[in-house]
Design a protein around this motif. Structure first.
Motif, PDB file in Angstrom:
ATOM      1  N   GLN A 175       0.814  -1.210   0.000  1.00 36.58           N
ATOM      2  CA  GLN A 175       0.000   0.000   0.000  1.00 36.58           C
ATOM      3  C   GLN A 175       0.853   1.268   0.000  1.00 36.58           C
ATOM      4  N   MET A 206      -3.874   1.559  -4.348  1.00 35.28           N
ATOM      5  CA  MET A 206      -4.888   2.567  -4.648  1.00 35.28           C
ATOM      6  C   MET A 206      -4.890   2.933  -6.127  1.00 35.28           C
ATOM      7  N   ALA A 256     -10.007   1.456   3.179  1.00 35.42           N
ATOM      8  CA  ALA A 256      -9.828   2.764   2.547  1.00 35.42           C
ATOM      9  C   ALA A 256     -11.055   3.644   2.775  1.00 35.42           C
ATOM     10  N   ARG A 288     -11.012   5.107   6.215  1.00 34.97           N
ATOM     11  CA  ARG A 288     -10.090   6.242   6.328  1.00 34.97           C
ATOM     12  C   ARG A 288     -10.562   7.464   5.560  1.00 34.97           C
ATOM     13  N   VAL A 318     -10.787   7.669   2.256  1.00 31.08           N
ATOM     14  CA  VAL A 318     -10.076   7.808   0.985  1.00 31.08           C
ATOM     15  C   VAL A 318     -11.031   7.609  -0.196  1.00 31.08           C
ATOM     16  N   LEU A 319     -12.069   6.792  -0.038  1.00 29.21           N
ATOM     17  CA  LEU A 319     -13.029   6.542  -1.112  1.00 29.21           C
ATOM     18  C   LEU A 319     -14.399   6.314  -0.500  1.00 29.21           C
TER      19      LEU A 319
END
Length: 628
Positions: free
Chosen positions: A67, A212, A236, A239, A241-242
């Protein structure tokens, strides 16, 4: 880098960095700054000096950062902090690598411990002799044996993609041709459903790390589907992120596989063992044991937990089925491949065949010439016919030699096995003769085995077409008396002065068990070897070992009995604890592994003191009646 050579003919494209990554340089500087800060905290948490007053010894932990470096540093920082606190005299440092650089670091002995995914571990174990000492016990995993899988993600608005079969002719994004969770798991699952990645995809983009990039390629429409590690998109999304609702997992097994129903994340493949931590060949036995004991005591509230090493046989099966990684040589089942692998043996065989052929041709030529001379007085027609027949016979003979040459590669490989066995029995007879232990029974037994192997060599030609076939071991009716006797013979063949091993069969007719024979024999070998070690140095009458077979309550019981010095009650209570051992050079994993094997067969392994001296190790297996 270890590649899957079977997919080299695909239309593969590596995406170039897009304009959206114009801030990459700034991001890289930020990552390096965070890594420096994390390294400083790790050093501060470690010991300042060794227990003997000197400087602590540096120990490098190499981590596969799939990652990216920042995510790896955050994920594995608790590991270095805990080891620095629990293992005095050493300073543990974390370094992050991609697949190529980690392999180079292992080869150049720049890392002492390796934390990586199951596939990369199996490949490096085969190439560099890594040895796993613990397996990650992730909270989201069903068990350490079922913790790693892959998810095949698509955009939520792709109504045309419902099953794996819908991906025919589409574009796929993945990490690398040899990526375990980032590619190979999905390739195997597709093959199981009749989809060949080599021919059924329009194109495959291998984007490398971080993972990612694959998600971004799917989101932008540059790929129709992407392969990521299970739980990656869920983590993700947690967090920020998406958005999880923008994606869905294709072919989610949780709705069709009851064993995977409890898995908390989308899953497109079966589950494989979780990540291991392994030691390299350069690390000492003492440090390996300290690290293993520390990891097994690591509490879950530190951010991660570890357990005893899992069984990675399913990973070997995947590589063997795909013929990649450590099993890439299985692709070379061709005359050219066999010549590359076995050229010394083939050269010797070719010389023997050539000499034999030349001699045969010469003899036949002399015979034919003599025949022609004897017929010189006959009519010209008979002489011409004789010459024609001579040439025809020579051509037929050369044709037979050519066929033998084409099969010589397979012959050399197959015939080596019975010849090796014959040689082993012959050398065993010589050793027994030199030691004065040669008996008529031993000669009869060895001659019988040599004769059996000679007959086996005679049947080689009938088995050549099955040469490359590999079969996975399965549980089947096992003959326990035969397994016990085979174990006795194996021990007596390995040890120069083997003690007396007695097999007592008290089983009733028709009693058998369903078991994996090699695994049960592994348990027997371990227990008999321990019994022999317990009697070492004692009088000969106390060195004897007994293997007794009997039944009780519809279960088959196997007892391995020695007359050694025995164990204390405190030692007996800890026998099956990982890393507990009474041997100076032991690691303490033999009995725990045996216990795991027996329990996996539905049985139980236990130990108790033997009267009047020694120990009795016993295990039980469910007894099945033989079918008529």
């Amino acid at each position: 880098m270890w590649h899957d050579g079977g997919y080299s003919g695909m239309r593969l494209h590596r995406r170039q960095p897009s304009a959206g990554l114009h801030g990459q340089a700034v991001l890289q500087r930020a990552i390096r700054l965070c890594l420096l800060i994390l390294s400083g905290f790790s050093l501060l948490s470690g010991p300042v000096q060794a227990e003997n007053g000197g400087s602590p010894q540096d120990v490098t932990i190499g981590v596969l950062a799939y990652q990216g470096e920042l995510a790896a540093a955050l994920d594995w920082a608790p590991l270095t902090r805990f080891l620095n606190e629990r293992v005095p005299g050493y300073r543990f440092n974390l370094e992050h690598f991609d697949a190529d650089s980690l392999r180079a670091a292992i080869r150049e002995q720049r890392v002492d411990l390796v934390v990586t995914n199951p596939g990369y571990y199996v490949a490096m174990e085969n190439e560099f002799g890594l040895s796993r000492i613990a397996t990650l016990d992730s909270p989201q995993a069903l068990s350490p044996d079922k913790g790693t899988g892959s998810a095949l993600i698509v955009r939520s608005d792709r109504a045309d993609l419902e099953t794996l079969a819908d991906l025919r002719g589409k574009r796929l994004a993945a990490m690398a041709p040899d990526a375990f969770g980032g590619y190979l798991l999905v390739v195997r699952e597709m093959l199981a459903q009749g989809i060949d990645a080599e021919s059924h995809f329009k194109e495959i983009h291998f984007l490398g790390v971080p993972m990612m990039r694959i998600v971004a390629a799917v989101q932008r429409g540059e790929a129709d589907a992407g392969v990521v590690r299970s739980c990656f998109i869920e983590q993700a999304a947690a967090r920020g992120v998406l958005r999880l609702e923008d994606f869905r997992v294709l072919g989610d097994r949780r709705s069709v596989d009851t064993t995977a129903a409890a898995f908390p994340c989308g899953l497109s493949t079966p589950l494989y063992p979780d990540w291991p931590i392994a030691v390299t060949r350069g690390i000492g036995h003492s440090l390996s044991k300290q690290v293993a004991q520390a990891l097994l005591s690591m509490p879950a509230d530190t951010g991660m937990a570890w357990t005893v090493p899992a069984d990675y046989q399913t990973v070997h099966e995947l590589y063997r089925e795909l013929r990649t990684g450590p099993y890439a040589h299985l692709r070379d089942v061709t005359l050219a491949g066999l010549l590359r692998r076995f050229w010394p043996a083939l050269l010797v065989l070719a010389l023997v065949l050539t000499a034999w052929g030349v001699h045969t041709v010469r003899v036949e030529h002399l015979v034919q010439r003599r025949t022609a001379e004897l017929r010189a007085s006959l009519r010209a027609r008979d002489e011409a016919e004789a010459r024609v027949r001579s040439h025809q016979e020579q051509m037929e003979h050369l044709s037979r030699l050519s066929i033998l040459g084409e099969l010589s590669g397979s012959l050399a490989h197959e015939i080596n096995q019975p010849l090796t066995t014959i040689g082993n029995y012959a050398r065993s007879l010589l050793r027994r003769h030199a030691d004065g232990r040669l008996t008529d029974a031993a000669v009869v037994e060895a001659c019988g085995e040599i004769g059996s192997e000679a007959e086996r060599a005679g049947g080689i030609m009938r088995r050549i077409r099955d040469f490359a076939r590999k079969r996975t071991a399965v549980r089947e009716p096992a003959d326990m008396p035969a397994l016990a006797d085979s174990t006795r013979k194996l021990i007596e063949g390995m040890l120069l002065h083997a003690p007396l091993i007695v097999c007592e069969n008290e089983l009733p007719p028709g009693c058998e068990v369903l078991a994996d024979g090699p695994q049960i024999q592994q348990v027997l070998l371990n227990l008999v070897k321990n019994a022999i070690d317990a009697g070492r140095g004692l009088p000969p009458e106390r060195q004897a070992v007994t293997i007794r077979l009997e039944t009780a309550d519809k279960r088959l019981l196997v007892h391995v009995i020695d007359q050694g010095c025995g164990l204390t009650a405190e030692q007996q209570s800890r026998l099956f604890e990982p890393f507990f051992t009474t041997k100076p050079d032991g690691l303490g994993l033999g009995l725990p592994i045996c216990k795991t094997i027996v329990e996996a067969h539905g049985g139980r392994l236990w130990a108790e003191s033997n009267i009047p001296s020694g120990m009795r190790f016993s295990f039980s297996l469910p007894c099945h009646a033989a079918s008529n």
